[in-house]
Scaffold this active site. Structure first.
Site, mmCIF file in Angstrom:
data_model
loop_
_atom_site.group_PDB
_atom_site.id
_atom_site.type_symbol
_atom_site.label_atom_id
_atom_site.label_comp_id
_atom_site.label_asym_id
_atom_site.label_seq_id
_atom_site.Cartn_x
_atom_site.Cartn_y
_atom_site.Cartn_z
ATOM 1 N N GLY A 107 62.123 47.308 23.036
ATOM 2 C CA GLY A 107 61.040 46.955 23.944
ATOM 3 C C GLY A 107 60.781 45.461 23.992
ATOM 4 O O GLY A 107 61.303 44.686 23.191
ATOM 5 N N GLY A 141 57.398 42.629 25.088
ATOM 6 C CA GLY A 141 56.017 42.432 25.498
ATOM 7 C C GLY A 141 55.713 40.959 25.638
ATOM 8 O O GLY A 141 56.615 40.113 25.656
ATOM 9 N N GLY A 142 54.408 40.639 25.731
ATOM 10 C CA GLY A 142 54.018 39.250 25.864
ATOM 11 C C GLY A 142 54.393 38.419 24.654
ATOM 12 O O GLY A 142 54.634 37.215 24.752
ATOM 13 N N VAL A 153 61.308 43.395 20.630
ATOM 14 C CA VAL A 153 61.129 44.251 19.456
ATOM 15 C C VAL A 153 62.432 45.013 19.209
ATOM 16 O O VAL A 153 63.022 45.580 20.136
ATOM 17 C CB VAL A 153 59.966 45.252 19.649
ATOM 18 C CG1 VAL A 153 59.757 46.060 18.370
ATOM 19 C CG2 VAL A 153 58.690 44.519 20.018
ATOM 20 N N LYS A 193 59.781 42.012 15.222
ATOM 21 C CA LYS A 193 59.309 41.336 16.422
ATOM 22 C C LYS A 193 59.877 39.920 16.441
ATOM 23 O O LYS A 193 59.587 39.106 15.569
ATOM 24 C CB LYS A 193 57.782 41.309 16.455
ATOM 25 C CG LYS A 193 57.170 42.686 16.675
ATOM 26 C CD LYS A 193 55.710 42.590 17.047
ATOM 27 C CE LYS A 193 55.152 43.970 17.408
ATOM 28 N NZ LYS A 193 53.747 43.897 17.829
ATOM 29 N N ASP A 218 42.551 42.734 22.182
ATOM 30 C CA ASP A 218 43.493 43.272 23.178
ATOM 31 C C ASP A 218 43.692 44.772 22.958
ATOM 32 O O ASP A 218 44.817 45.260 22.895
ATOM 33 C CB ASP A 218 44.820 42.521 23.084
ATOM 34 C CG ASP A 218 45.704 42.752 24.312
ATOM 35 O OD1 ASP A 218 45.176 43.219 25.333
ATOM 36 O OD2 ASP A 218 46.917 42.488 24.235
#
Length: 736
Positions: free
Chosen positions: A470, A472-473, A477, A490, A586
């Protein structure tokens, strides 16, 4: 044609010759391996070798050394025979809270002690010992202690090894005890010896004083070494009883007698029900010493010059006898050992065989300038041809002429220059790694000593495209295996990482959070330009994927209530129960991860790193706009009530299975608030999967909680502790 046929026949003959040679070599190796038991006796039980004096059939073992080979398992398992007197069993003691004394005891049937391995060289056996536990089983109204009793017998050949075992206790508040006792004719118990240790986390003022992985120093884990005089032939592993005020997250404490150095404490061992007994259903290893004794429990080596007594056990040539002692130096029979330069089984004829010392250079030195040659009862190490001296002492010197030395020296010089160039390149690369390490706050994290610092080469095998799961911001990952544990690595994208001080501060804050509903930060790698974080891996992905992914997973109302309640408990923990207040900033379904049992865990503490030094105002908004508190957007002031607002949106997504921002531009929050304002029940907004008539009251209660969380008056919003308590009550009422 004839030539081709002859070539093929030649090839076949060569293959047959090679196969015959290989088979002959295998047979020779088998013949060279000395026997370990008497002729005609089984020498294995499953994967466990059974050397004499142990045995599984009549005539194959000495008195007290009988082994039961249980063939109901595959592979078969070896146990000390109950007929020999050695056994173990579990005593189940029930305590009622408030009284702190037993109200019921159940003694389970005696079982044999299962063996892992037998060492005649050390005079010991490695066996499985059960894990004792003390658990709260009914919401602080009842405790059950499952305590282990081990009986070896006063005249048994076995004795608990004092030097190679240790008592270990694991739990929030636990005091395990080893008690050695004697049984009188009237079944009264007299205690000869008692040993205990204490682990106590009650009242710890700081998270820095909580338990840490690998540390067994009375905070979450305690240990006690056995003293020399311990008379441990019949003993039990029990608990001093304490009420457990942490039963929600720490329902169980554990005690075990375990091989020294085998158990490595991990903080998750304190959380959950019967964690260690389930992880080690066969038990944990502990060591028993054995010795040869006569029927009366005595026995000793014959005095020098005296003939051996009847039944003398050391029957192999090249063996010797050594007396053994028990508690307080009392005689406990004798053991047999092979002489130096011999190995094998001294309890059978011709069992001690000459060893090839050349295969054991650490114990029997022979310099690289020598040629190792085995001989009966020893070995030689003459210097290589063209050299003189003694290879064993390492004094070999060459006899080469000067010209040869000059030539060799010149060639060596070239190799040295190449090696130096290689070392310079390695040094530059290493220097670069050190600079990255310092820049990323490595020195700060070293001083903290609270997190694993991984090397770059540890993570390189994981950072492959096939392991990508994956983006993300924060960055990419990857999933992989590290230290036999599934992890999520990460890898930040350029520009997303913090300055070194802030990054180290964030890592320190996250590593201090230990809670079953918070994703555990395992460690980080600082030896790269942009540091990487290593977290525990959760196999069911995020709540976002579960609710809105392509393959939607069915979710009952009970499961949704449980996810909401436990997520709220995790947020309440970081808001109110950590040493440093942590605000998430968040909260959304994508940042709530689920394990294999759908237990939720909060991840990605994005805002916490910005307020690590008591800063509450931020000029830029961080977080998904569909979940951000409108008050925070206006004021720029981030508080725990900002997380409460975001969690209210999450509750609405859970019960409706609709995204907070619809594709048509409408808002899930506005739809629910409008329905609530007009006195409507919002039935059409609920997910049809859970909108059963009998559950409408619970769903309406969830809407009420969500609406309170979404109140634009920050002071009227409930705290996360209040939200968690109300959700837990709703979850329990649905399960009843």
């Amino acid at each position: 044609m004839i030539t081709t046929l002859m070539v093929r026949l030649h090839a076949v003959l060569l293959l047959l010759l090679f196969a015959a040679a290989e088979q002959a070599e295998k047979q020779q190796q088998q013949q060279q391996q000395p026997p370990i038991t008497l002729p005609g006796c089984p020498d294995r039980c499953g994967d466990t070798p059974i050397p004499f004096p142990f045995g599984t059939k009549p005539g194959c073992f000495r008195d007290g050394f009988e082994i039961t080979c249980n063939d109901t398992f595959h592979p078969h398992r070896a146990f000390l025979a109950l007929a020999g007197g050695a056994s173990q069993h579990i005593a189940e003691i029930h305590y009622e809270v408030g009284w702190n004394y037993p109200v019921k005891r159940v003694d389970h049937e005696n079982t044999g002690i299962e063996l892992m391995e037998i060492s005649v060289a050390n005079g010991s056996v490695r066996a499985y010992g059960l894990v004792s536990s003390l658990c709260n089983v009914a919401n602080l109204s009842d405790y059950v202690a499952k305590c282990q009793d081990i009986a070896l017998g006063e005249r048994s050949p076995f004795l608990l090894s004092v030097a190679r075992n240790i008592l270990v206790g694991v739990g929030w508040r636990v005091e395990p005890r080893i008690m050695s006792y004697l049984w009188s004719a009237h079944h009264n118990t007299t205690y000869e010896f008692s040993l205990a240790c204490l682990s106590n986390l009650v009242g710890m003022p700081s998270l820095l004083q909580l338990a840490t992985n690998g540390s067994c120093t009375s905070r979450g884990c305690c240990q006690a070494a056995l003293p020399e005089a311990a008379p441990l032939t019949d003993f039990g592993i029990w608990f001093n009883f304490y009420n457990n005020t942490m039963w929600l997250t720490n329902p169980c404490s554990y005690a075990m007698l375990v091989e020294t150095g085998w158990y490595n404490f991990s903080t998750p061992d304190m959380y959950g029900f019967e964690v260690l007994p389930r992880r080690y259903p066969r038990g944990v290893p502990f060591i028993l010493d054995f010795s040869i004794r006569d029927k009366d429990g005595g026995g000793a080596c014959p005095a020098e010059g005296q003939p051996p007594p009847p039944g003398y056990a050391c029957v192999s040539g090249n063996s010797y006898c050594a007396n053994t002692t028990g508690a307080a130096g009392a005689s406990h029979g004798y053991v047999c050992r092979c002489l130096d330069h011999y190995d094998g089984n001294p309890y059978i004829a011709n069992g001690c065989q000459d060893i090839d010392e050349c295969n054991f250079r650490d114990k029997y030195p022979c310099s690289t300038d020598g040629i190792c040659k085995n001989k009966l009862g020893g070995y030689d190490c003459p210097c290589k041809p063209g050299m003189k001296g003694d290879g064993i002492k390492g004094t070999c010197t060459d006899k080469f002429p000067l010209v040869a030395k000059v030539i060799v020296g010149g060639i060596s010089g070239i190799f040295v220059m190449a090696a130096l160039l290689f070392l310079i390149l390695i040094h530059k690369e290493k220097q670069k790694t050190i600079e990255f390490y310092k820049k990323n706050g490595g020195l700060t994290l070293e001083k903290a000593k609270i997190i694993k610092l991984f090397k770059k080469e540890d993570l390189d095998p994981i950072l492959k495209s096939r392991n990508f799961i994956g983006k993300g911001g924060f960055g990419e990952v990857y999933k992989g295996l590290l230290c036999n544990e599934e992890v999520a690595v990460k890898k930040p994208i350029s520009g997303s990482i913090l300055e070194n001080e802030q990054f180290a501060n964030e890592v320190i804050i996250q590593s201090q959070v230990i809670h079953k509903n918070i994703v555990r930060l395992i460690g980080c790698c600082l030896e790269v330009d942009i540091p990487m974080l290593v977290y525990e891996f959760l196999c069911n992905g995020s709540l976002e994927q579960i609710l809105h992914g392509n393959n939607k997973v069915p979710l009952t109302l009970c499961r949704r209530l449980s996810i909401a309640a436990e997520s709220a408990d995790g947020l309440a923990y970081i808001h109110s129960k950590t040493n440093t207040k942590i605000l998430h900033g968040d909260i959304k379904p994508a940042n709530i991860l689920l394990d294999g049992n759908f237990v939720p865990k909060i991840s990605d503490f994005g805002i916490s790193r910005l307020i690590a030094r008591d800063k509450q105002h931020t000029g830029s908004v961080i977080g998904d706009m569909s979940y951000v508190d409108p008050v925070y957007l206006q004021t720029g002031l981030l508080t725990e009530k900002s997380d409460v607002y975001s969690f209210g949106v999450v509750i609405l997504e859970l019960i409706s299975r609709k995204k907070s921002k619809h594709s048509d531009g409408s808002s899930l929050v506005n739809n629910f608030l409008e329905a609530h304002k007009n006195g409507k029940k919002g039935t059409e907004l609920f997910d049809k999967e859970i909108a059963a008539a009998g559950d409408m009251e619970i769903l309406d209660s969830l809407v009420v909680i969500a609406v309170e969380c979404l109140n634009l008056d920050v002071d009227k919003r409930p705290s996360m502790i209040e939200v968690a308590e109300r959700l837990i009550i709703l979850s329990r009422s649905r399960k009843l």
